[in-house]
Design an enzyme around this catalytic site. Structure first.
Site, PDB file in Angstrom:
ATOM      1  N   CYS A 175       0.802  -1.224   0.000  1.00 33.02           N
ATOM      2  CA  CYS A 175       0.000   0.000   0.000  1.00 33.02           C
ATOM      3  C   CYS A 175       0.832   1.270   0.000  1.00 33.02           C
ATOM      4  O   CYS A 175       0.259   2.374  -0.022  1.00 33.02           O
ATOM      5  CB  CYS A 175      -0.958  -0.016   1.185  1.00 33.02           C
ATOM      6  SG  CYS A 175      -2.128  -1.386   1.102  1.00 33.02           S
TER       7      CYS A 175
ATOM      8  N   HIS B 255      -2.342   8.441   5.958  1.00 29.62           N
ATOM      9  CA  HIS B 255      -2.747   7.151   5.393  1.00 29.62           C
ATOM     10  C   HIS B 255      -4.196   6.902   5.780  1.00 29.62           C
ATOM     11  O   HIS B 255      -5.016   6.555   4.939  1.00 29.62           O
ATOM     12  CB  HIS B 255      -1.828   6.052   5.922  1.00 29.62           C
ATOM     13  CG  HIS B 255      -2.106   4.708   5.319  1.00 29.62           C
ATOM     14  ND1 HIS B 255      -1.870   4.436   3.992  1.00 29.62           N
ATOM     15  CD2 HIS B 255      -2.602   3.559   5.865  1.00 29.62           C
ATOM     16  CE1 HIS B 255      -2.197   3.175   3.731  1.00 29.62           C
ATOM     17  NE2 HIS B 255      -2.656   2.631   4.849  1.00 29.62           N
TER      18      HIS B 255
ATOM     19  N   GLU C 248      -0.523   5.954  13.343  1.00 32.11           N
ATOM     20  CA  GLU C 248      -0.205   7.233  12.689  1.00 32.11           C
ATOM     21  C   GLU C 248      -0.211   8.402  13.660  1.00 32.11           C
ATOM     22  O   GLU C 248       0.649   9.280  13.603  1.00 32.11           O
ATOM     23  CB  GLU C 248      -1.223   7.504  11.581  1.00 32.11           C
ATOM     24  CG  GLU C 248      -0.899   6.854  10.274  1.00 32.11           C
ATOM     25  CD  GLU C 248      -1.717   7.462   9.163  1.00 32.11           C
ATOM     26  OE1 GLU C 248      -1.181   8.326   8.432  1.00 32.11           O
ATOM     27  OE2 GLU C 248      -2.888   7.090   9.019  1.00 32.11           O
TER      28      GLU C 248
ATOM     29  N   LYS D 225      -9.198   8.744   2.155  1.00 34.31           N
ATOM     30  CA  LYS D 225      -9.794   7.404   2.065  1.00 34.31           C
ATOM     31  C   LYS D 225     -11.217   7.402   2.596  1.00 34.31           C
ATOM     32  O   LYS D 225     -12.002   6.511   2.266  1.00 34.31           O
ATOM     33  CB  LYS D 225      -8.945   6.389   2.829  1.00 34.31           C
ATOM     34  CG  LYS D 225      -7.598   6.072   2.195  1.00 34.31           C
ATOM     35  CD  LYS D 225      -6.879   4.980   2.985  1.00 34.31           C
ATOM     36  CE  LYS D 225      -5.508   4.644   2.383  1.00 34.31           C
ATOM     37  NZ  LYS D 225      -4.540   5.738   2.589  1.00 34.31           N
TER      38      LYS D 225
ATOM     39  N   HIS E 297      -9.822   2.762  -0.122  1.00 33.91           N
ATOM     40  CA  HIS E 297      -8.407   2.379  -0.099  1.00 33.91           C
ATOM     41  C   HIS E 297      -8.098   1.529  -1.337  1.00 33.91           C
ATOM     42  O   HIS E 297      -8.425   0.347  -1.388  1.00 33.91           O
ATOM     43  CB  HIS E 297      -8.122   1.590   1.174  1.00 33.91           C
ATOM     44  CG  HIS E 297      -6.670   1.313   1.419  1.00 33.91           C
ATOM     45  ND1 HIS E 297      -5.684   1.584   0.495  1.00 33.91           N
ATOM     46  CD2 HIS E 297      -6.037   0.764   2.493  1.00 33.91           C
ATOM     47  CE1 HIS E 297      -4.504   1.216   0.994  1.00 33.91           C
ATOM     48  NE2 HIS E 297      -4.704   0.729   2.202  1.00 33.91           N
TER      49      HIS E 297
ATOM     50  N   PHE F  92       1.050  -3.322   4.283  1.00 34.82           N
ATOM     51  CA  PHE F  92       1.306  -4.665   4.772  1.00 34.82           C
ATOM     52  C   PHE F  92       2.739  -5.070   4.415  1.00 34.82           C
ATOM     53  O   PHE F  92       3.239  -4.756   3.335  1.00 34.82           O
ATOM     54  CB  PHE F  92       0.336  -5.654   4.135  1.00 34.82           C
ATOM     55  CG  PHE F  92      -1.049  -5.625   4.727  1.00 34.82           C
ATOM     56  CD1 PHE F  92      -1.359  -4.842   5.817  1.00 34.82           C
ATOM     57  CD2 PHE F  92      -2.060  -6.397   4.174  1.00 34.82           C
ATOM     58  CE1 PHE F  92      -2.632  -4.826   6.361  1.00 34.82           C
ATOM     59  CE2 PHE F  92      -3.337  -6.394   4.706  1.00 34.82           C
ATOM     60  CZ  PHE F  92      -3.629  -5.607   5.799  1.00 34.82           C
TER      61      PHE F  92
END
Length: 421
Positions: A169, A309, A320, A341, A346, A405
């Site tokens: 990502c 993110h 975060e 997002k 996403h 990930f």
């Protein structure tokens, strides 16, 4: 002397918005493009919502042969590339083609095409020994993600370095970061760069269902993506593409190009910790942010906005928040932060580039896009997450971050042209 890198053109295909102008309109209005999945029957799945693009490849200039040859992810990338080139005003045919390069990010490659073709050659899964005679002639293009970069290179006539970056990502940030380095070191003068993913398919949904990463909230699809909200319970899968024209700044100035922003800092780290897990302290993301600020040669206090993110999972949003406090110090409490997002979902590898586009447009318009659906702030996420409504805000320097990930953590600093550095 370090060569400076400018963004002079951009193209965006995002849920609810085809084209950069529509994309910015969606963000500015705080509209959400999440809905119950229409591409297939989602009823067997735990998560049944996604952020889909109403995309007709023929309507957007792709020929029947291109449509047959390309997976949906490649189609999105090519259309975004054409918009970016047109937006930049650059005449690619006038360039030395060996000085024109491509870097495209993707997390899952041609997932849609591969799944569709497997269903055909296996007779919808009934055959254990598949019959290859039923496969599309260009199946190999689906198998190798490098075909995405090849298609963009063919679109632009690029004969310089052509690369796919696949780091989960963070791919969309890392692909642009790699392109910046190629220009800085003198390998290329102009880069077509960005990312694309079209992962909304049964296999992707099943994989994220298995680890409960996506939201099971199906009653209000438009409110399903809730970054930093106390009631958040997973991300909403999306799709999309964003592509940029990057140029060495002097090259852009010589041709009188518009400059959206300069990319002044970029860094990436890995937590080497867990395939999907994150440490709560956000140390690795904080380290990437610190390194990106160092490369940009600006202190934390110069950051005007953070494009987070903000996936909407419990652990990411806490992670975060800690990273911002560590890297920005007290300034974190004075800096608006938001997650797009919440509006466009996403899109895995593509989202980092889509978020760069949002950051660049925030600089252009001096507006911070909101975090939609943030009605009940999580006490553990106690920064200014710009709930519900866009905010007029002087935005000369933006920090955009990503988490993926595998432990990938990336950060990029974008600044208005001419900002003192």
């Amino acid at each position: 002397m370090t060569r400076r890198v400018a963004i002079t053109g951009l193209g965006v295909l995002a849920p609810g918005a085809i084209g950069a102008k529509e994309f910015w309109s969606l963000l500015g209005e705080g509209r959400t493009a999440t809905r119950r999945i229409t591409f297939f029957d989602p009823s067997p799945f735990r998560s049944q919502v996604a952020a889909e693009i109403d995309f007709d490849p023929a309507l957007h200039g792709l020929s029947p042969q291109e449509i047959r040859r390309m997976d949906r992810g490649a189609q999105l990338a090519v259309v975004a590339t054409r918009e970016a080139v047109q937006d930049s005003g650059i005449e690619l045919g006038d360039l030395d083609p060996t000085r024109l390069g491509v870097t495209i990010g993707t997390a899952v490659g041609a997932t849609t095409g591969l799944e569709d073709e497997y269903r055909v050659v296996s007779d919808d899964g009934r055959l254990s020994l598949v019959d290859h005679r039923y496969a599309v002639p260009h199946l190999y293009n689906y198998l190798v993600p490098s075909s995405f970069a090849s298609e963009v290179a063919w679109t632009g006539g690029a004969e310089g370095p052509v690369t796919v970056v696949s780091t989960g990502c963070t791919s969309g940030l890392d692909a642009v970061g790699h392109a910046v380095e190629l220009i800085r070191e003198g390998t290329a003068e102009v880069m077509l760069t960005g990312a694309t993913d079209a992962p909304i398919s049964p296999i992707t949904l099943a994989c994220f269902d298995a680890i409960k990463a996506t939201t099971p909230r199906t009653d209000e699809p438009e409110r399903a993506s809730r970054p930093f909200d106390a009631t958040r319970n997973g991300f909403v899968l999306g799709e999309g593409a964003a592509v940029f024209v990057l140029e060495e700044l002097d090259h852009a100035r010589r041709r009188g190009a518009q400059v959206y922003a300069e990319v002044t800092g970029y860094a990436s780290r890995c937590n080497a910790f867990h395939m999907t897990g994150l440490r709560a302290d956000g140390a690795e993301m904080a380290a990437a942010i610190g390194a990106a600020l160092d490369e940009a040669r600006i202190p934390p206090e110069r950051i005007d906005y953070v494009n987070a993110h903000g996936s909407g999972t419990k652990q990411n949003d806490r992670h975060e928040t800690s990273a911002f406090k560590t890297s920005l110090g007290d300034h974190a409490y004075r800096t608006p932060v938001s997650s797009v997002k919440s509006m466009v979902g996403h899109s895995l590898g593509a989202i980092g580039s889509i978020e760069i586009a949002a950051s660049v447009l925030a600089i252009r318009h001096d507006v911070v896009p909101p975090t939609a659906n943030l009605h009940e702030p999580d006490p553990e996420c106690d920064l200014d997450y710009v709930p519900l409504t866009a905010r007029d805000w002087r935005t000369d320097a933006v920090l955009s971050v990503g988490s993926g990930f595998g432990g990938f953590q990336s950060a990029m600093v974008l600044q208005a042209e001419g900002t003192d550095r």
